[in-house]
Scaffold this motif. Structure first.
Motif, PDB file in Angstrom:
ATOM      1  N   GLN A  77       0.838  -1.219   0.000  1.00  0.00           N
ATOM      2  CA  GLN A  77       0.000   0.000   0.000  1.00  0.00           C
ATOM      3  C   GLN A  77       0.868   1.262   0.000  1.00  0.00           C
ATOM      4  OE1 GLN A  77      -3.380  -0.579   0.366  1.00  0.00           O
ATOM      5  NE2 GLN A  77      -2.846  -2.750   0.408  1.00  0.00           N
ATOM      6  N   SER A  78       2.190   1.079  -0.045  1.00  0.00           N
ATOM      7  CA  SER A  78       3.084   2.239   0.115  1.00  0.00           C
ATOM      8  C   SER A  78       3.165   3.034  -1.190  1.00  0.00           C
ATOM      9  CB  SER A  78       4.480   1.753   0.485  1.00  0.00           C
ATOM     10  OG  SER A  78       5.055   1.103  -0.639  1.00  0.00           O
ATOM     11  N   LEU A  90       2.581  11.751  -1.422  1.00  0.00           N
ATOM     12  CA  LEU A  90       3.410  11.106  -0.405  1.00  0.00           C
ATOM     13  C   LEU A  90       4.888  11.410  -0.640  1.00  0.00           C
ATOM     14  CD1 LEU A  90       1.657   7.649  -0.132  1.00  0.00           C
ATOM     15  CD2 LEU A  90       1.558   9.547   1.450  1.00  0.00           C
ATOM     16  N   LEU A 220      -0.185  12.526   7.235  1.00  0.00           N
ATOM     17  CA  LEU A 220      -0.206  11.121   6.804  1.00  0.00           C
ATOM     18  C   LEU A 220      -1.126  10.339   7.725  1.00  0.00           C
ATOM     19  CD1 LEU A 220       3.565  10.155   6.304  1.00  0.00           C
ATOM     20  CD2 LEU A 220       1.836  10.388   4.536  1.00  0.00           C
ATOM     21  N   GLU A 224      -0.611   4.977   6.158  1.00  0.00           N
ATOM     22  CA  GLU A 224       0.384   5.496   5.204  1.00  0.00           C
ATOM     23  C   GLU A 224       1.766   5.552   5.841  1.00  0.00           C
ATOM     24  OE1 GLU A 224      -2.280   8.477   2.368  1.00  0.00           O
ATOM     25  OE2 GLU A 224      -1.543   9.204   4.302  1.00  0.00           O
TER      26      GLU A 224
END
Ligand code: HEM
Length: 396
Positions: A77-78, A90, A220, A224
């Motif tokens: 999921q990064s 991000l 975040l 995350e």
């Protein structure tokens, strides 16, 4: 070449380069095992993939790092698995921790630590250069970045080994799967504790910075943040440990190079560049096609899993004359750190670590011979490097 090559055999992990040269010549985009991924081996095709995230999505990284038997992996999921524009939000947040100034600030501490590691290396008797030399420095740097307890440094490597092996384990290899599931659970638990601690008592570390950071007024989320910490463990530790190991092997295999470096330390950065290019510790970049597309004369269906083999691309003759040869005088290249939106965030840090470590090793010893037993190679599709280097160091 007969049939589909399996890139995970010990022989190919130790030396995939003759196969890569053959693939570049005869089958530049072709299916390989495990999993029947489409391997991309030429420079031009690799650029076409890496510059076009709309067609070659990093969701391929998410898919490969979270196979059904694993039951969840935060790294999938990064931001490593996201495409623009979601990726950019991000990336902007975490870029700040890796500016040249931030990296330069770490240099004195890394230099001190490296000197201690090198001084402790035994001379004239057998030593495994992975635990003794390649591992401690990147583990220290990552530990410092994330503000982790130093007693966990060797644990970090065990975790990273398990996490990077996900891409090499087949669905039927059930006995190899349990340790990976355990590692994911342990890392998740430990990283969650670290985040909680930093929430209560912020410090001068990356996790505290990321807890404070805002983009467009938004922080975040917990998920995350955990996903990014997993990504750093995968992207920042294993690759750099492998780079250090590949540096040792290059010095062992090319005594004439070691002699030149000992006579002229200004060549060390070039040495590191050539080790990066020929060894390609960041080895396979994973993508997923979002539509049918032609690549290198081959039609790939929508949903095809693609691996850009940087180890091959970095030796492509169209870019690197006499590309198979280790050449200390060759100019460096950014390519071993990837290309496009996902270009490695830690490239400057990895280069710094490898430069300081090589300088310290040259100070400590005058030559390195192979020890007893074979060099053992790590089994993974995404990274390449030794997990054991039996050696004997000779006094300077
Ligand atoms: C020799 C050492 C290293 C090599 C060869 C390397 C290589 C790479 C490569 C090829 C990519 C691109 C992946 C892709 O396109 O799918 C990448 C991304 C990344 N690397 Fe490194 N890396 C190294 C060290 C580090 C270090 C020290 C850190 C941080 C401490 C780091 C953090 C990352 C992160 C977070 C990404 C993902 C960036 C993004 O998705 O935007 N790497 N690395």
């Amino acid at each position: 070449m007969t049939g589909r090559p399996n890139l995970m055999t010990p022989e190919l992990k130790a030396n995939p380069f003759p196969l890569y040269a053959e693939l570049r010549r005869n089958a530049p985009v072709s299916q390989v095992d495990p999993g029947g991924m489409w391997a991309v081996t030429r420079y031009d095709d690799a650029m076409a993939v890496l510059k076009n995230p709309r067609t070659f999505s990093s969701a391929g990284f998410g898919l490969a790092t979270n196979p059904p038997w694993l039951g969840g992996n935060p790294v999938s999921q990064s931001m490593g698995a996201l495409d623009p524009p979601q990726h950019g939000r991000l990336r902007t947040l975490v870029n700040r921790a890796f500016t040249p100034t931030a990296v330069a600030r770490m240099e004195p501490r890394v230099r001190d630590f490296v000197a201690r590691v090198a001084t402790a290396l035994p001379l004239g008797r057998p030593v495994d250069m992975v635990p003794a030399f390649a591992l401690p420095v990147p583990a220290y740097v990552l530990g410092e970045l994330l503000g982790l307890d130093p007693s966990l440094h060797s644990q970090l490597k065990r975790w990273a080994d398990q996490l990077t092996s996900v891409t090499a384990i087949r669905a039927e290899e059930t006995e190899r799967q349990e340790p990976v599931r355990q590692a994911v659970a342990e890392v998740r638990r430990y990283f969650s504790e670290v985040v909680e601690l930093r929430r209560q008592r912020p410090g001068e570390d990356l996790v505290s910075d990321l807890l404070r950071a805002r983009v467009d007024g938004e922080a975040l989320t917990q998920d995350e943040l955990l996903a990014f910490m997993f990504l750093l463990l995968l992207g920042g530790l294993e690759t750099t440990v492998h780079l250090m190991g590949l540096c040792v092997l290059a010095l062992m295999e090319h005594p004439e190079v070691m002699e030149r470096l000992r006579a002229d330390r200004s060549l060390v950065p070039n040495f590191v560049e050539e080790v990066l290019r020929t060894g390609a510790p960041g080895h396979g970049l994973l993508r997923l096609t979002t539509e049918e597309v032609e690549l290198g004369g081959v039609r790939l269906p929508k949903g095809a899993r693609v691996v850009v083999l940087l180890g091959s691309v970095c030796r492509d003759e169209s870019q690197f004359k006499d590309g198979e040869r280790f050449d200390l005088d060759r100019p460096g290249s950014q390519l071993p750190f990837g290309h496009g939106p996902h270009y490695c965030i830690g490239a400057a840090l990895a280069r710094l670590e490898a430069k300081l470590a090589t300088e310290a090793l040259l100070e400590r010893c005058g030559g390195i011979s192979p020890g007893e037993g074979p060099v053992v190679w790590h089994r993974s599709m995404v990274v390449r490097g030794p997990s054991s280097i039996p050696a004997v160091l000779h006094p300077a």
